[in-house]
Scaffold this motif. Sequence first.
Motif, PDB file in Angstrom:
ATOM      1  N   GLY A 365      14.277  11.280  34.286  1.00 49.01           N
ATOM      2  CA  GLY A 365      14.399  12.727  34.126  1.00 49.01           C
ATOM      3  C   GLY A 365      15.852  13.173  34.035  1.00 49.01           C
ATOM      4  O   GLY A 365      16.774  12.465  34.473  1.00 49.01           O
ATOM      5  N   GLY A 366      16.049  14.374  33.497  1.00 47.88           N
ATOM      6  CA  GLY A 366      17.399  14.876  33.278  1.00 47.88           C
ATOM      7  C   GLY A 366      18.165  15.185  34.543  1.00 47.88           C
ATOM      8  O   GLY A 366      19.401  15.242  34.522  1.00 47.88           O
ATOM      9  N   LYS A 367      17.493  15.387  35.659  1.00 49.23           N
ATOM     10  CA  LYS A 367      18.171  15.771  36.900  1.00 49.23           C
ATOM     11  C   LYS A 367      18.378  14.597  37.852  1.00 49.23           C
ATOM     12  O   LYS A 367      18.787  14.785  38.997  1.00 49.23           O
ATOM     13  CB  LYS A 367      17.372  16.865  37.617  1.00 49.23           C
ATOM     14  CG  LYS A 367      17.275  18.154  36.806  1.00 49.23           C
ATOM     15  CD  LYS A 367      16.507  19.227  37.561  1.00 49.23           C
ATOM     16  CE  LYS A 367      16.418  20.519  36.754  1.00 49.23           C
ATOM     17  NZ  LYS A 367      15.671  21.574  37.488  1.00 49.23           N
ATOM     18  N   VAL A 392      14.695   1.379  29.081  1.00 48.82           N
ATOM     19  CA  VAL A 392      15.064   2.519  29.923  1.00 48.82           C
ATOM     20  C   VAL A 392      15.386   3.679  28.989  1.00 48.82           C
ATOM     21  O   VAL A 392      16.267   3.569  28.137  1.00 48.82           O
ATOM     22  CB  VAL A 392      16.272   2.187  30.811  1.00 48.82           C
ATOM     23  CG1 VAL A 392      16.634   3.396  31.673  1.00 48.82           C
ATOM     24  CG2 VAL A 392      15.985   0.966  31.683  1.00 48.82           C
ATOM     25  N   LEU A 393      14.640   4.784  29.152  1.00 54.04           N
ATOM     26  CA  LEU A 393      14.747   5.902  28.214  1.00 54.04           C
ATOM     27  C   LEU A 393      14.868   7.231  28.961  1.00 54.04           C
ATOM     28  O   LEU A 393      14.329   7.367  30.074  1.00 54.04           O
ATOM     29  CB  LEU A 393      13.508   5.958  27.312  1.00 54.04           C
ATOM     30  CG  LEU A 393      13.206   4.737  26.453  1.00 54.04           C
ATOM     31  CD1 LEU A 393      11.806   4.850  25.865  1.00 54.04           C
ATOM     32  CD2 LEU A 393      14.245   4.587  25.362  1.00 54.04           C
ATOM     33  N   PRO A 394      15.519   8.209  28.345  1.00 54.67           N
ATOM     34  CA  PRO A 394      15.471   9.554  28.928  1.00 54.67           C
ATOM     35  C   PRO A 394      14.072  10.124  28.772  1.00 54.67           C
ATOM     36  O   PRO A 394      13.412   9.917  27.747  1.00 54.67           O
ATOM     37  CB  PRO A 394      16.492  10.340  28.102  1.00 54.67           C
ATOM     38  CG  PRO A 394      16.567   9.612  26.801  1.00 54.67           C
ATOM     39  CD  PRO A 394      16.339   8.169  27.120  1.00 54.67           C
ATOM     40  N   ASN A 398       7.881  16.443  26.217  1.00 54.33           N
ATOM     41  CA  ASN A 398       6.447  16.154  26.072  1.00 54.33           C
ATOM     42  C   ASN A 398       6.226  14.714  26.492  1.00 54.33           C
ATOM     43  O   ASN A 398       6.163  13.799  25.661  1.00 54.33           O
ATOM     44  CB  ASN A 398       5.988  16.391  24.638  1.00 54.33           C
ATOM     45  CG  ASN A 398       4.475  16.301  24.486  1.00 54.33           C
ATOM     46  OD1 ASN A 398       3.786  15.741  25.347  1.00 54.33           O
ATOM     47  ND2 ASN A 398       3.960  16.832  23.390  1.00 54.33           N
ATOM     48  N   ILE A 399       6.114  14.488  27.791  1.00 52.51           N
ATOM     49  CA  ILE A 399       6.041  13.121  28.307  1.00 52.51           C
ATOM     50  C   ILE A 399       4.751  12.425  27.885  1.00 52.51           C
ATOM     51  O   ILE A 399       4.725  11.211  27.664  1.00 52.51           O
ATOM     52  CB  ILE A 399       6.208  13.109  29.844  1.00 52.51           C
ATOM     53  CG1 ILE A 399       6.356  11.668  30.330  1.00 52.51           C
ATOM     54  CG2 ILE A 399       5.057  13.812  30.528  1.00 52.51           C
ATOM     55  CD1 ILE A 399       6.733  11.569  31.798  1.00 52.51           C
ATOM     56  N   PHE A 418      11.850  11.071  38.448  1.00 53.65           N
ATOM     57  CA  PHE A 418      12.179  12.488  38.349  1.00 53.65           C
ATOM     58  C   PHE A 418      13.432  12.859  39.153  1.00 53.65           C
ATOM     59  O   PHE A 418      14.101  13.842  38.881  1.00 53.65           O
ATOM     60  CB  PHE A 418      11.000  13.348  38.853  1.00 53.65           C
ATOM     61  CG  PHE A 418       9.793  13.233  37.957  1.00 53.65           C
ATOM     62  CD1 PHE A 418       9.704  13.981  36.771  1.00 53.65           C
ATOM     63  CD2 PHE A 418       8.747  12.392  38.287  1.00 53.65           C
ATOM     64  CE1 PHE A 418       8.586  13.870  35.955  1.00 53.65           C
ATOM     65  CE2 PHE A 418       7.632  12.277  37.467  1.00 53.65           C
ATOM     66  CZ  PHE A 418       7.549  13.016  36.290  1.00 53.65           C
ATOM     67  N   GLU A 419      13.725  12.071  40.205  1.00 51.11           N
ATOM     68  CA  GLU A 419      14.876  12.410  41.063  1.00 51.11           C
ATOM     69  C   GLU A 419      15.379  11.161  41.765  1.00 51.11           C
ATOM     70  O   GLU A 419      14.762  10.098  41.685  1.00 51.11           O
ATOM     71  CB  GLU A 419      14.493  13.462  42.095  1.00 51.11           C
ATOM     72  CG  GLU A 419      13.335  13.042  42.983  1.00 51.11           C
ATOM     73  CD  GLU A 419      12.926  14.123  43.967  1.00 51.11           C
ATOM     74  OE1 GLU A 419      12.410  13.734  45.030  1.00 51.11           O
ATOM     75  OE2 GLU A 419      13.141  15.317  43.694  1.00 51.11           O
TER      76      GLU A 419
END
Length: 419
Positions: A365-367, A392-394, A398-399, A418-419
């Motif tokens: 996740g972005g965060k 390994v991907l961002p 739309n998961i 996610f974190e």
Amino acid sequence: MKFIKTPVKGMCDMLPSDMRLREHVLGMIKETYGRYGFMQIETPVMEHIENLTSKQGGDNEKLIFKVMKRGAELTRALEKGDELADNGLRYDLTLPLARYYANNREKLPTPFKAMQLGNVWRADNPQKGRFRQFTQCDIDILGDDSSLAEIELISATSEMISKILGEIGLTDFTVHLNDRELLGAVARAAGFAEEDVGSVLISLDKFDKIGLDGIERELLQNGYAPEIVERYLAVYRGVHEGVSIEKFCAAIPEDFLPRRAANNLAEILACVAPMLAPGVKIVFDPTLVRGMGYYTGPIFEVTIDGYSFSIAGGGRYDKMIGKFSGQEVCASGFSIGFERIVTILKDHMQGSYQLPGEPTAFLIGGKVSKERRIEVLASARALREQGATVTVLPMAKNIRNQIEKLEAEGYKRFEKVFE
């Protein structure tokens, strides 16, 4: 200028799933042939135009993709009306092998067992299993004039095809065997002149498509005497499936019968048959011709019931190498219809060829913090060291769609961070 997003006609874009299947098949080919002692070589994709138009490639010479001269050479050629091309893309791997061997013979063992895998190009009419750019897989034995060469070629190729097709449950195929010397003997014994034998064999090569009646019409239309045509076809009218070499040769007058050719065919059949996997047959096929004019001895072809095309073919070509080296070198080779085999695999597969093991995708996740990213990358590295495929991907917005596409590519395990 408008860009065109589709590939050139007769050439294909390869998706990752296509490449996985192709690389898997190529790996099996290399592994099997390597165990038989074939050594991989590579030749340039371009050859001198003089080589490509040397009348060694049969009808393929009509399908050359020519490469124009460049710069000042092209300007001079245009001014003088000379040939504009000096090179061309190779249309098969046999002619480049002949040049390669003539150029490197002193560095190579004798006999030399060569393996080549690479793209070739023909300006052909594209259709299913037939392209303008396609991969060929060849094995050749140079410097062996005995039937052991054909025995090795047929045994290795049959084992390889059994392994590949066995993965989709296809176990039955047929290896057809004949000899160009026998074909020529039948034509000469019937009364055809030596210079007409090639034309007659071109007609016989259409047996599967037009039958003996069609061959008769074609030969008569070509101006051959009816009595010669009838004597010729009488030999083949008596042929039935499973006919023995001995019985077929009994119809050839002794003065024309090449006894060595008949004995070699019998030896090849006797030695190869016990080595074949269950479901695989090797048969004497007196109507097998093979279109290439450079064949000089045994010829062979592999077919599968339900398909109108062969999936492999080859034969002995003892005259070609000498045209480059100035010294006659015996040679025999087998070429696999790689694209056709891939087409058959796709026809029978459920979905695409999957990655081995349990491929894993980490979706970040972005965060996620830098420290957590480092932990994920360390976990991915540990799995890779154990032999797993890991990406390994961002994480996409739309998961669900992202996972569906990854599943289509063969990924089975997903770690969402996610974190």
